[in-house]
Design a protein around this motif. Structure first.
Motif, PDB file in Angstrom:
ATOM      1  N   LYS A 294       0.846  -1.189   0.000  1.00  0.00           N
ATOM      2  CA  LYS A 294       0.000   0.000   0.000  1.00  0.00           C
ATOM      3  C   LYS A 294       0.882   1.239   0.000  1.00  0.00           C
ATOM      4  O   LYS A 294       1.692   1.449   0.890  1.00  0.00           O
ATOM      5  CB  LYS A 294      -0.917   0.003   1.228  1.00  0.00           C
ATOM      6  CG  LYS A 294      -1.970  -1.102   1.220  1.00  0.00           C
ATOM      7  CD  LYS A 294      -2.870  -1.005   2.442  1.00  0.00           C
ATOM      8  CE  LYS A 294      -3.933  -2.095   2.420  1.00  0.00           C
ATOM      9  NZ  LYS A 294      -4.817  -2.030   3.620  1.00  0.00           N
ATOM     10  N   MET A 295       0.712   2.065  -1.025  1.00  0.00           N
ATOM     11  CA  MET A 295       1.521   3.264  -1.186  1.00  0.00           C
ATOM     12  C   MET A 295       0.747   4.508  -0.767  1.00  0.00           C
ATOM     13  O   MET A 295      -0.433   4.658  -1.095  1.00  0.00           O
ATOM     14  CB  MET A 295       1.956   3.407  -2.652  1.00  0.00           C
ATOM     15  CG  MET A 295       2.769   2.239  -3.179  1.00  0.00           C
ATOM     16  SD  MET A 295       4.376   2.087  -2.390  1.00  0.00           S
ATOM     17  CE  MET A 295       5.196   3.561  -3.012  1.00  0.00           C
ATOM     18  N   HIS A 296       1.429   5.376  -0.048  1.00  0.00           N
ATOM     19  CA  HIS A 296       0.836   6.625   0.428  1.00  0.00           C
ATOM     20  C   HIS A 296       1.819   7.741   0.077  1.00  0.00           C
ATOM     21  O   HIS A 296       2.806   7.951   0.774  1.00  0.00           O
ATOM     22  CB  HIS A 296       0.597   6.555   1.936  1.00  0.00           C
ATOM     23  CG  HIS A 296       0.046   7.812   2.521  1.00  0.00           C
ATOM     24  ND1 HIS A 296       0.078   8.101   3.866  1.00  0.00           N
ATOM     25  CD2 HIS A 296      -0.560   8.875   1.945  1.00  0.00           C
ATOM     26  CE1 HIS A 296      -0.470   9.275   4.088  1.00  0.00           C
ATOM     27  NE2 HIS A 296      -0.860   9.766   2.941  1.00  0.00           N
ATOM     28  N   ILE A 297       1.563   8.435  -1.035  1.00  0.00           N
ATOM     29  CA  ILE A 297       2.472   9.462  -1.533  1.00  0.00           C
ATOM     30  C   ILE A 297       1.963  10.848  -1.130  1.00  0.00           C
ATOM     31  O   ILE A 297       0.776  11.147  -1.273  1.00  0.00           O
ATOM     32  CB  ILE A 297       2.605   9.394  -3.067  1.00  0.00           C
ATOM     33  CG1 ILE A 297       3.083   8.013  -3.496  1.00  0.00           C
ATOM     34  CG2 ILE A 297       3.547  10.476  -3.578  1.00  0.00           C
ATOM     35  CD1 ILE A 297       4.468   7.641  -3.012  1.00  0.00           C
ATOM     36  N   ILE A 298       2.871  11.684  -0.637  1.00  0.00           N
ATOM     37  CA  ILE A 298       2.536  13.053  -0.259  1.00  0.00           C
ATOM     38  C   ILE A 298       3.454  14.015  -0.993  1.00  0.00           C
ATOM     39  O   ILE A 298       4.681  13.825  -1.019  1.00  0.00           O
ATOM     40  CB  ILE A 298       2.673  13.270   1.260  1.00  0.00           C
ATOM     41  CG1 ILE A 298       1.680  12.396   2.030  1.00  0.00           C
ATOM     42  CG2 ILE A 298       2.453  14.739   1.612  1.00  0.00           C
ATOM     43  CD1 ILE A 298       1.795  12.515   3.534  1.00  0.00           C
ATOM     44  N   ALA A 299       2.865  15.038  -1.602  1.00  0.00           N
ATOM     45  CA  ALA A 299       3.630  16.080  -2.301  1.00  0.00           C
ATOM     46  C   ALA A 299       3.400  17.404  -1.571  1.00  0.00           C
ATOM     47  O   ALA A 299       2.286  17.942  -1.608  1.00  0.00           O
ATOM     48  CB  ALA A 299       3.196  16.190  -3.752  1.00  0.00           C
ATOM     49  N   PRO A 300       4.401  17.940  -0.903  1.00  0.00           N
ATOM     50  CA  PRO A 300       4.227  19.202  -0.165  1.00  0.00           C
ATOM     51  C   PRO A 300       3.871  20.355  -1.098  1.00  0.00           C
ATOM     52  O   PRO A 300       4.206  20.347  -2.291  1.00  0.00           O
ATOM     53  CB  PRO A 300       5.609  19.426   0.474  1.00  0.00           C
ATOM     54  CG  PRO A 300       6.285  18.095   0.431  1.00  0.00           C
ATOM     55  CD  PRO A 300       5.757  17.400  -0.793  1.00  0.00           C
ATOM     56  N   LEU A 301       3.187  21.345  -0.532  1.00  0.00           N
ATOM     57  CA  LEU A 301       2.924  22.571  -1.282  1.00  0.00           C
ATOM     58  C   LEU A 301       4.241  23.228  -1.657  1.00  0.00           C
ATOM     59  O   LEU A 301       5.211  23.176  -0.886  1.00  0.00           O
ATOM     60  CB  LEU A 301       2.094  23.550  -0.447  1.00  0.00           C
ATOM     61  CG  LEU A 301       0.605  23.242  -0.228  1.00  0.00           C
ATOM     62  CD1 LEU A 301       0.012  24.269   0.717  1.00  0.00           C
ATOM     63  CD2 LEU A 301      -0.146  23.226  -1.539  1.00  0.00           C
ATOM     64  N   ASP A 302       4.302  23.838  -2.830  1.00  0.00           N
ATOM     65  CA  ASP A 302       5.528  24.544  -3.203  1.00  0.00           C
ATOM     66  C   ASP A 302       5.660  25.805  -2.353  1.00  0.00           C
ATOM     67  O   ASP A 302       4.695  26.280  -1.734  1.00  0.00           O
ATOM     68  CB  ASP A 302       5.513  24.879  -4.697  1.00  0.00           C
ATOM     69  CG  ASP A 302       4.364  25.779  -5.089  1.00  0.00           C
ATOM     70  OD1 ASP A 302       4.453  26.989  -4.853  1.00  0.00           O
ATOM     71  OD2 ASP A 302       3.367  25.260  -5.635  1.00  0.00           O
ATOM     72  N   ALA A 303       6.866  26.352  -2.329  1.00  0.00           N
ATOM     73  CA  ALA A 303       7.178  27.483  -1.447  1.00  0.00           C
ATOM     74  C   ALA A 303       6.308  28.693  -1.754  1.00  0.00           C
ATOM     75  O   ALA A 303       5.891  29.429  -0.841  1.00  0.00           O
ATOM     76  CB  ALA A 303       8.657  27.843  -1.581  1.00  0.00           C
ATOM     77  N   GLN A 304       5.980  28.924  -3.034  1.00  0.00           N
ATOM     78  CA  GLN A 304       5.185  30.086  -3.418  1.00  0.00           C
ATOM     79  C   GLN A 304       3.763  29.992  -2.877  1.00  0.00           C
ATOM     80  O   GLN A 304       3.225  30.963  -2.327  1.00  0.00           O
ATOM     81  CB  GLN A 304       5.164  30.214  -4.945  1.00  0.00           C
ATOM     82  CG  GLN A 304       4.549  31.511  -5.445  1.00  0.00           C
ATOM     83  CD  GLN A 304       4.489  31.573  -6.959  1.00  0.00           C
ATOM     84  OE1 GLN A 304       4.243  30.570  -7.622  1.00  0.00           O
ATOM     85  NE2 GLN A 304       4.702  32.755  -7.518  1.00  0.00           N
ATOM     86  N   PHE A 305       3.152  28.821  -3.019  1.00  0.00           N
ATOM     87  CA  PHE A 305       1.798  28.582  -2.503  1.00  0.00           C
ATOM     88  C   PHE A 305       1.798  28.720  -0.976  1.00  0.00           C
ATOM     89  O   PHE A 305       0.940  29.401  -0.392  1.00  0.00           O
ATOM     90  CB  PHE A 305       1.346  27.177  -2.918  1.00  0.00           C
ATOM     91  CG  PHE A 305      -0.145  26.948  -2.873  1.00  0.00           C
ATOM     92  CD1 PHE A 305      -0.970  27.599  -1.959  1.00  0.00           C
ATOM     93  CD2 PHE A 305      -0.737  26.036  -3.744  1.00  0.00           C
ATOM     94  CE1 PHE A 305      -2.346  27.371  -1.924  1.00  0.00           C
ATOM     95  CE2 PHE A 305      -2.109  25.794  -3.713  1.00  0.00           C
ATOM     96  CZ  PHE A 305      -2.916  26.465  -2.798  1.00  0.00           C
ATOM     97  N   GLU A 306       2.768  28.086  -0.322  1.00  0.00           N
ATOM     98  CA  GLU A 306       2.856  28.117   1.144  1.00  0.00           C
ATOM     99  C   GLU A 306       3.069  29.533   1.664  1.00  0.00           C
ATOM    100  O   GLU A 306       2.435  29.970   2.639  1.00  0.00           O
ATOM    101  CB  GLU A 306       4.004  27.217   1.599  1.00  0.00           C
ATOM    102  CG  GLU A 306       4.025  26.914   3.092  1.00  0.00           C
ATOM    103  CD  GLU A 306       2.970  25.907   3.500  1.00  0.00           C
ATOM    104  OE1 GLU A 306       2.179  26.248   4.420  1.00  0.00           O
ATOM    105  OE2 GLU A 306       2.926  24.816   2.928  1.00  0.00           O
ATOM    106  N   LYS A 307       3.936  30.282   1.012  1.00  0.00           N
ATOM    107  CA  LYS A 307       4.217  31.655   1.435  1.00  0.00           C
ATOM    108  C   LYS A 307       2.985  32.528   1.302  1.00  0.00           C
ATOM    109  O   LYS A 307       2.713  33.383   2.165  1.00  0.00           O
ATOM    110  CB  LYS A 307       5.368  32.220   0.598  1.00  0.00           C
ATOM    111  CG  LYS A 307       5.779  33.634   0.975  1.00  0.00           C
ATOM    112  CD  LYS A 307       6.938  34.106   0.112  1.00  0.00           C
ATOM    113  CE  LYS A 307       7.334  35.538   0.480  1.00  0.00           C
ATOM    114  NZ  LYS A 307       8.480  36.026  -0.355  1.00  0.00           N
TER     115      LYS A 307
END
Length: 315
Positions: A294-307
């Motif tokens: 079972k795979m659980h992949i997470i992609a963090p928000l990019d710095a521009q979106f987060e900022k």
């Protein structure tokens, strides 16, 4: 430039080729031939399966004998990636093994070439990894949407994941910033979506009784003064589904040039220089095609979106 004629060929379909549409099979096999040529030779009956004419949606079966006619093509200059204008996507790899390559795709990068674009994600990785014998997109996300994108390094893994998509065993979760204060009572939108296309306007989908069944779940993550950060789970995978359903609810996604509201976007542009669709595919659940893990992949928000989220005023 001199023209070149590809000779007639016969292919016997084996296990690595089955369950593909004939048009997709030929487009992948002849990457440098325009799609219009591929569809023309199918439509005119020059492509034969077991000596019979077929439609473009015919799916290959094991043992089929495929006849491909001679194809006249114009020899073209080799296209190369301009590394000064194309980002180094190898830095965006979030998972890789012998079967899969998964990246956190930036907003503004197409997943494949076409519509005036020479290169997309798949062409980029084929270019920087010429020794990879097989590399294909498992799925697609909009050019302006950021987040998880899976590429397959083997035919068997591509077929396995496509089967999971068909059986709705793959779960995708998104984050989006929408205009206004999302109502507490709207947690699910079930509205049929119909594709429309006109000569002078880009492809869109609209809510229409003759459209395909579509269902999206919305949950509030955080409220801001004039916007709401949403956690979104699409139960179906229609084109532009999240964007169209958000508009249908009266709360379009911020900086959505196709389904948004420009007058609302202008107000937000006064406090930031960000100008990208604020929709991000941040989680995906699936079964690994090799070992059943079972795979659980997470992609963090990019710095521009987060900022940008950090400067928004809350209640």
């Amino acid at each position: 430039m001199k023209n070149k004629i590809l000779p007639i060929s016969h292919i016997y379909i084996n296990e690595d080729m089955i369950n593909q549409r004939i048009d997709n099979f030929l487009i992948k096999k002849y990457k440098n031939i325009p799609k219009s040529v591929i569809y023309r030779i199918i439509r005119t009956g020059q492509v034969r399966i077991n000596k019979r004419r077929i439609k473009q949606y015919y799916k290959l079966n094991i043992g089929d004998k495929l006849r491909i006619p001679p194809i006249l093509i114009e020899k073209q200059k080799q296209n190369f990636i301009n590394k000064n204008s194309f980002p180094d996507l190898s830095k965006n790899i979030i998972y890789e093994d012998n079967y899969l390559l998964i990246i956190n795709k930036p907003s503004g990068i197409a997943v494949h070439g076409g519509s005036g674009l020479n290169f997309g994600v798949i062409e980029y990785f084929r270019y920087i990894r010429p020794l990879n014998g097989f590399l294909e997109l498992v799925h697609r996300i909009d050019r302006d949407t950021s987040g998880i994108l899976i590429l397959s390094k083997k035919r068997i893994s591509l077929c396995h994941l496509h089967k999971q998509f068909r059986e709705k065993k793959i779960k995708k979760e998104y984050i989006a910033l929408v205009h206004g204060k999302w109502p507490l009572d709207i947690k699910k939108i079930s509205a049929p979506l119909l594709k429309i296309q006109s000569i002078n306007h880009p492809k869109k989908v609209v809510i229409h009784k003759n459209g395909k069944y579509s269902e999206t779940y919305f949950n509030i993550k955080r409220r801001y003064c004039a916007t709401t950060l949403m956690h979104i789970i699409p139960k179906t995978g229609r084109t532009h589904q999240i964007r169209a359903h958000a508009l249908h609810a009266g709360h379009p996604i911020v900086f959505d040039n196709r389904y948004g509201k420009n007058n609302l976007d202008i107000n937000i542009k006064k406090i930031t220089n960000i100008n990208r669709l604020l929709l991000h595919s941040f989680k995906m659940f699936f079964i690994h095609p090799s070992d059943g893990k079972k795979m659980h992949i997470i992609a963090p928000l990019d710095a521009q979106f987060e900022k940008f989220l950090n400067i928004l005023p809350e209640f």
